[in-house]
Design a protein around this motif. Structure first.
Motif, PDB file in Angstrom:
ATOM      1  N   GLY A 189       0.818  -1.206   0.000  1.00  0.00           N
ATOM      2  CA  GLY A 189       0.000   0.000   0.000  1.00  0.00           C
ATOM      3  C   GLY A 189       0.851   1.255   0.000  1.00  0.00           C
ATOM      4  O   GLY A 189       0.996   1.936   1.027  1.00  0.00           O
ATOM      5  N   ILE A 190       1.426   1.591  -1.140  1.00  0.00           N
ATOM      6  CA  ILE A 190       2.283   2.771  -1.237  1.00  0.00           C
ATOM      7  C   ILE A 190       1.430   4.032  -1.136  1.00  0.00           C
ATOM      8  O   ILE A 190       0.440   4.196  -1.851  1.00  0.00           O
ATOM      9  CB  ILE A 190       3.077   2.782  -2.560  1.00  0.00           C
ATOM     10  CG1 ILE A 190       4.040   1.586  -2.604  1.00  0.00           C
ATOM     11  CG2 ILE A 190       3.850   4.087  -2.711  1.00  0.00           C
ATOM     12  CD1 ILE A 190       4.790   1.460  -3.913  1.00  0.00           C
ATOM     13  N   ILE A 191       1.824   4.923  -0.240  1.00  0.00           N
ATOM     14  CA  ILE A 191       1.128   6.192  -0.065  1.00  0.00           C
ATOM     15  C   ILE A 191       1.871   7.303  -0.789  1.00  0.00           C
ATOM     16  O   ILE A 191       1.267   8.170  -1.409  1.00  0.00           O
ATOM     17  CB  ILE A 191       1.000   6.528   1.436  1.00  0.00           C
ATOM     18  CG1 ILE A 191       0.126   5.476   2.135  1.00  0.00           C
ATOM     19  CG2 ILE A 191       0.418   7.928   1.642  1.00  0.00           C
ATOM     20  CD1 ILE A 191       0.120   5.584   3.638  1.00  0.00           C
ATOM     21  N   ARG A 192       3.196   7.246  -0.747  1.00  0.00           N
ATOM     22  CA  ARG A 192       3.986   8.331  -1.320  1.00  0.00           C
ATOM     23  C   ARG A 192       5.379   7.827  -1.663  1.00  0.00           C
ATOM     24  O   ARG A 192       5.935   6.988  -0.959  1.00  0.00           O
ATOM     25  CB  ARG A 192       4.085   9.485  -0.319  1.00  0.00           C
ATOM     26  CG  ARG A 192       4.813  10.734  -0.818  1.00  0.00           C
ATOM     27  CD  ARG A 192       4.937  11.750   0.304  1.00  0.00           C
ATOM     28  NE  ARG A 192       5.567  12.977  -0.140  1.00  0.00           N
ATOM     29  CZ  ARG A 192       6.019  13.918   0.682  1.00  0.00           C
ATOM     30  NH1 ARG A 192       5.905  13.760   1.980  1.00  0.00           N
ATOM     31  NH2 ARG A 192       6.586  15.011   0.208  1.00  0.00           N
ATOM     32  N   ILE A 193       5.934   8.348  -2.742  1.00  0.00           N
ATOM     33  CA  ILE A 193       7.333   8.151  -3.099  1.00  0.00           C
ATOM     34  C   ILE A 193       7.947   9.538  -3.226  1.00  0.00           C
ATOM     35  O   ILE A 193       7.404  10.404  -3.909  1.00  0.00           O
ATOM     36  CB  ILE A 193       7.489   7.375  -4.426  1.00  0.00           C
ATOM     37  CG1 ILE A 193       6.855   5.981  -4.308  1.00  0.00           C
ATOM     38  CG2 ILE A 193       8.963   7.256  -4.813  1.00  0.00           C
ATOM     39  CD1 ILE A 193       6.836   5.212  -5.616  1.00  0.00           C
ATOM     40  N   LYS A 194       9.061   9.754  -2.545  1.00  0.00           N
ATOM     41  CA  LYS A 194       9.701  11.065  -2.615  1.00  0.00           C
ATOM     42  C   LYS A 194      11.210  10.906  -2.665  1.00  0.00           C
ATOM     43  O   LYS A 194      11.748   9.845  -2.330  1.00  0.00           O
ATOM     44  CB  LYS A 194       9.305  11.934  -1.428  1.00  0.00           C
ATOM     45  CG  LYS A 194       9.743  11.391  -0.057  1.00  0.00           C
ATOM     46  CD  LYS A 194       9.290  12.319   1.052  1.00  0.00           C
ATOM     47  CE  LYS A 194       9.730  11.799   2.419  1.00  0.00           C
ATOM     48  NZ  LYS A 194       9.338  12.723   3.511  1.00  0.00           N
ATOM     49  N   GLY A 195      11.904  11.960  -3.084  1.00  0.00           N
ATOM     50  CA  GLY A 195      13.350  11.898  -3.129  1.00  0.00           C
ATOM     51  C   GLY A 195      13.952  12.957  -4.015  1.00  0.00           C
ATOM     52  O   GLY A 195      13.317  13.960  -4.362  1.00  0.00           O
ATOM     53  N   PHE A 196      15.225  12.746  -4.380  1.00  0.00           N
ATOM     54  CA  PHE A 196      15.968  13.683  -5.195  1.00  0.00           C
ATOM     55  C   PHE A 196      16.739  12.949  -6.284  1.00  0.00           C
ATOM     56  O   PHE A 196      17.087  11.772  -6.135  1.00  0.00           O
ATOM     57  CB  PHE A 196      16.993  14.454  -4.351  1.00  0.00           C
ATOM     58  CG  PHE A 196      16.414  15.250  -3.224  1.00  0.00           C
ATOM     59  CD1 PHE A 196      15.821  16.473  -3.460  1.00  0.00           C
ATOM     60  CD2 PHE A 196      16.486  14.779  -1.922  1.00  0.00           C
ATOM     61  CE1 PHE A 196      15.304  17.222  -2.410  1.00  0.00           C
ATOM     62  CE2 PHE A 196      15.972  15.519  -0.876  1.00  0.00           C
ATOM     63  CZ  PHE A 196      15.387  16.749  -1.117  1.00  0.00           C
ATOM     64  N   PHE A 197      17.022  13.674  -7.357  1.00  0.00           N
ATOM     65  CA  PHE A 197      17.992  13.207  -8.341  1.00  0.00           C
ATOM     66  C   PHE A 197      18.706  14.438  -8.875  1.00  0.00           C
ATOM     67  O   PHE A 197      18.223  15.573  -8.746  1.00  0.00           O
ATOM     68  CB  PHE A 197      17.306  12.429  -9.477  1.00  0.00           C
ATOM     69  CG  PHE A 197      16.496  13.289 -10.415  1.00  0.00           C
ATOM     70  CD1 PHE A 197      17.033  13.756 -11.609  1.00  0.00           C
ATOM     71  CD2 PHE A 197      15.193  13.640 -10.092  1.00  0.00           C
ATOM     72  CE1 PHE A 197      16.284  14.558 -12.460  1.00  0.00           C
ATOM     73  CE2 PHE A 197      14.437  14.439 -10.940  1.00  0.00           C
ATOM     74  CZ  PHE A 197      14.987  14.893 -12.128  1.00  0.00           C
TER      75      PHE A 197
END
Length: 319
Positions: A257-265
Motif C-alpha cells: 500500500g504505497i502512499i507516497r514516493i519522494k526523493g531527489f535526483f
C-alpha cells in the motif's frame, strides 16, 4: 513566552510547502524563528527542502528516530528544553506524517516547558485531492491529526474541482466519528484557496487559530509498525527512470500500500531536483540541496518486489 505552532497533515499533504510560505510571513512580522523537524525517519528529505530559509532570524533543529515512541518523546522534550534557552520568539514543529499529537501537548504541560512555551496554532494540512477511501490505519491517522486543529488548510485546491474541499471535509468528519471524537469541523474552520493567493490577512487568521481539546479513541499506530519506509540511496536514477520505476511500483499490488514516493535526483543541466509521487500526482521541482535518494512510504510494503524495481534498499525503517 515562546509561541509554538504545530503543523500536522497526512503523508504527502503538503506540510513542507505550506511551512515555507508560513515562515516567510512570520519573518516579515519580525519573528525570530526555529523550525523543529520531528521525524521518525533516518533520512529527513523535508529538512533539505527548507534549508534555504535559514538565516539570522530563522534556524532549524531536528528530532529523529528512537527505538520506540517513549524514546522519541524523551528526545522531543530534550530538544525543546535546549531550544528554550536560545531566544526564539516562535517555534514551528513539523512532525512526521505519522505523529501522536498528544505527545506534543503532553510535553508542553510538563516542567520546565510549561514555563517557556505557550501553545499557538495547530494547523492541519489536508490535500483537497486526497484519494478516498483510506485504509483503516490511514483513516485513523488522518482523523487524529486533525481532531484538535484550530484550522484546516486545504492544499492543491487549484488542481481539483470546487466541491473537493467540502467532500473531503465531510469524509474527515466521518473519520472523526469513527474514532469516537465528538468534533464536527465546519467550513468556517478551514482555508480553501490557491496557496499562491494567500494574503497576510489569511496568514494572520491561520496564526491566530489556536487549538481545540477533543478526546478520541487512541490506536498504537507507530508502536505496531503499521507504516514503514524503504530507502534507496545512491542509485543515480534519471528523471525518466524514476518516472518508470515509480509508476511501476505505485500501480503494482505486490509492492504493498504505497502512499507516497519522494526523493531527489541530480539533473546534468538543472542540478538537484525534488520528486514527489502519489497515485494521482507526479511533481518535479528544482531545489538548492539534495542527495541521490528515493524513499517509498506506505503500509505493508512488498519489499522483495520493490527491490526488483529500485534495487536493494539501504535501510528499512518503521514509521
Amino acid at each position: 513566552m515562546i509561541t509554538i505552532d504545530l503543523i500536522t497533515g497526512f503523508l504527502g499533504s503538503g506540510k513542507t510547502t505550506f511551512l515555507r510560505k508560513y515562515v516567510k510571513y512570520l519573518l516579515a512580522q519580525g519573528e525570530n524563528i526555529c523550525i523543529l523537524e520531528n521525524d521518525y525517519g533516518a533520512v529527513n528529505v523535508d529538512m533539505m527542502l527548507i534549508s534555504d530559509l535559514l538565516g539570522d532570524h530563522c534556524d532549524m533543529e531536528m528530532v529523529s528516530g528512537g527505538c520506540d515512541s517513549d524514546c522519541h518523546r524523551r528526545r522531543f522534550k530534550s530538544k525543546l528544553i535546549e531550544m528554550g534557552m536560545i531566544g526564539y520568539t516562535h517555534v514551528l514543529v513539523e512532525p512526521s506524517g505519522v505523529f501522536d499529537v498528544d505527545e506534543f501537548y503532553d510535553s508542553l504541560s510538563e516542567e520546565p516547558l510549561n514555563r517557556w512555551y505557550k501553545a499557538g496554532a495547530h494547523i492541519t494540512i489536508v490535500d483537497a485531492g486526497l484519494r478516498l477511501p483510506l485504509s483503516d490505519t490511514s483513516r485513523y491517522v488522518f482523523a487524529s491529526e486533525a481532531a484538535n486543529a484550530g484550522v484546516i488548510v486545504f492544499s492543491k485546491t487549484q488542481l481539483n474541482n470546487p466541491e473537493a474541499p467540502s467532500n473531503i471535509l465531510k469524509y474527515l468528519n466521518e473519520s472523526l466519528a469513527s474514532i469516537s471524537c465528538r468534533r464536527k469541523l465546519k467550513a468556517s474552520e478551514t482555508v480553501a484557496k490557491d496557496w499562491n493567493d494567500l494574503t497576510d490577512e489569511d496568514f494572520k487568521r491561520i496564526e491566530s487559530a489556536g487549538f481545540k481539546t477533543y478526546g478520541f479513541e487512541k490506536q498504537q499506530v507507530m508502536d505496531e509498525h503499521k507504516y514503514e519506509s524503504l530507502y534507496f540511496m545512491e542509485k543515480k536514477f534519471s528523471l525518466d527512470q524514476i518516472k518508470e520505476k515509480a509508476s511501476a511500483a505505485i500501480n503494482d499490488p505486490e509492492c504493498g500500500g504505497i502512499i507516497r514516493i519522494k526523493g531527489f535526483f541530480k539533473d546534468a543541466e538543472k542540478g538537484w531536483m525534488e520528486v514527489n509521487v502519489t497515485k494521482d500526482d507526479f511533481t518535479v521541482a528544482p531545489v538548492e540541496n539534495g542527495q541521490d535518494i528515493v524513499i517509498v512510504i506506505g503500509e505493508k510494503l512488498g519489499k522483495e518486489k520493490l527491490a526488483e524495481i529500485f534495487g536493494e534498499p539501504a535501510e528499512v525503517h518503521a514509521d
